[in-house]
Design a protein around this motif. Structure first.
Motif, PDB file in Angstrom:
ATOM      1  N   GLU A 181      19.364  36.563 -11.640  1.00  0.00           N
ATOM      2  CA  GLU A 181      18.357  35.670 -12.613  1.00  0.00           C
ATOM      3  C   GLU A 181      18.798  35.914 -14.035  1.00  0.00           C
ATOM      4  N   VAL A 182      18.843  34.563 -14.648  1.00  0.00           N
ATOM      5  CA  VAL A 182      19.348  34.650 -16.029  1.00  0.00           C
ATOM      6  C   VAL A 182      18.257  34.026 -16.750  1.00  0.00           C
ATOM      7  N   LEU A 183      18.000  34.988 -17.908  1.00  0.00           N
ATOM      8  CA  LEU A 183      16.969  34.597 -18.965  1.00  0.00           C
ATOM      9  C   LEU A 183      17.508  33.527 -19.934  1.00  0.00           C
ATOM     10  N   VAL A 184      16.978  32.637 -19.964  1.00  0.00           N
ATOM     11  CA  VAL A 184      17.632  31.308 -20.656  1.00  0.00           C
ATOM     12  C   VAL A 184      17.480  31.058 -22.111  1.00  0.00           C
ATOM     13  N   ASN A 185      16.258  31.570 -22.365  1.00  0.00           N
ATOM     14  CA  ASN A 185      15.694  31.226 -23.638  1.00  0.00           C
ATOM     15  C   ASN A 185      15.249  32.425 -24.429  1.00  0.00           C
TER      16      ASN A 185
END
Length: 317
Positions: A181-185
């Protein structure tokens, strides 16, 4: 192309916005980018001692509110994900009555919990085995071997340390990309040296809040101060030069073709208008952003979530 699954913040403050967002997805699907779906709503109900990552120190939510929020979110086939990432949990803390009440309320096989403390993780796995367990970005796992070892464990998702965002040579070598899961902001500056200390500061302050709840006002302890100019000023428009920022184009053109489909938007304590901008930025087609924004704000005003005070006219004399 597979679905693009967003994990969104808010079980209390952002709950009305999130419910309107679900409704908009159903009524106006043409607003949304290809494949968008909601994978979870994450957060905690104040006051949760096990909470981590953000200081949420308000008074206790009542039983009915907790039950209604979990029921309403789950009725839309969306998991609630508790952010129980306090790094300083003790044996005594495991018996916290409110956190256990929240876990019992959501103990239906649908919901998840983000963990940091091995002590709390083991407690949850033993007492609440129906919960899916997720590994938090707060662990700051920054090397490939350790990350792959974490992905090999019994976690539903492992949230990538955002300092590894967009490092394609490393990302190519990540195993079990379907669990990533990628934290985008991320609003923090890249490679912040105070990040771990900030998590500990939050945990220590939560202990003070817990103690203060039993004390009269004049006996309460002050919180341990913490100042971060970036957390105070940053928003989706100020982070786009950061190496850790993930744009919508990168999601659809780079990450998803690599088999990475889960993306986290942070903002549990964000300004409501800032969060609306962020949601629209990532999930709405550019040509519909203005229309979607106005629809959301109109609904929030009509529901008195946003209050617009108009000047009262004086009597004519």
């Amino acid at each position: 192309m597979g679905n693009v699954r967003f994990h969104l913040p808010g079980l209390r403050y952002n709950y009305p916005l999130n419910m309107f967002w679900i409704s908009m997805m159903k009524q106006f699907p043409h607003y949304f980018r290809e494949g968008v779906e909601i994978a979870s709503f994450f957060g905690s109900f104040p006051f949760s001692l096990w909470n981590g990552g953000r200081l949420i120190a308000d008074d206790q939510c009542d039983r009915a509110f907790v039950q209604n929020v979990i029921k309403s979110i789950n009725a839309n086939h969306i998991p609630v994900r508790f952010t129980f990432t306090n790094p300083l949990i003790t044996e005594v803390d495991l018996m916290d009555p409110f956190c256990n009440f929240c876990m019992e309320t959501g103990n239906n096989g649908m919901n998840e919990v983000l963990v940091f403390s091995p002590l709390l993780e083991e407690f949850i796995r033993t007492k609440y085995p129906s919960y899916k367990i997720d590994s938090t970005t707060c662990k700051e796992i920054k090397d490939l071997d350790s990350l792959n070892a974490e992905l090999d464990k019994d976690y539903k998702y492992v949230v990538l340390d955002y300092n590894m965002n967009n490092k394609w040579d490393l990302i190519e070598q990540i195993q079990h990309k379907e669990k990533l899961e990628v934290l985008v902001n991320a609003l923090c500056v890249p490679d912040c040296k105070r990040r771990g200390d900030h998590y500990k500061n939050i945990a220590l302050n939560q202990e003070i809040v817990k103690e203060n709840r039993l004390l009269p006002k004049d006996k309460q302890k002050p919180l341990i101060p913490w100042k971060c100019e970036y957390g105070d000023k940053n928003c989706i428009y100020t982070i786009q030069d950061y190496s850790t920022y993930v744009s919508p184009e990168l999601i659809w053109e780079k990450y998803v073709p690599m088999g990475i489909n889960n993306f986290k938007i942070e903002g549990r304590t964000a300004n409501l208008f800032s969060l609306i901008e962020t949601y629209c930025h990532y999930m709405i087609k550019p040509e519909y952003i203005g229309e979607a924004r106005l629809l959301l704000m109109g609904n929030l005003e009509a529901s008195k979530i946003i209050q617009v005070n108009r000047p009262r006219p004086a009597a004519f004399k």
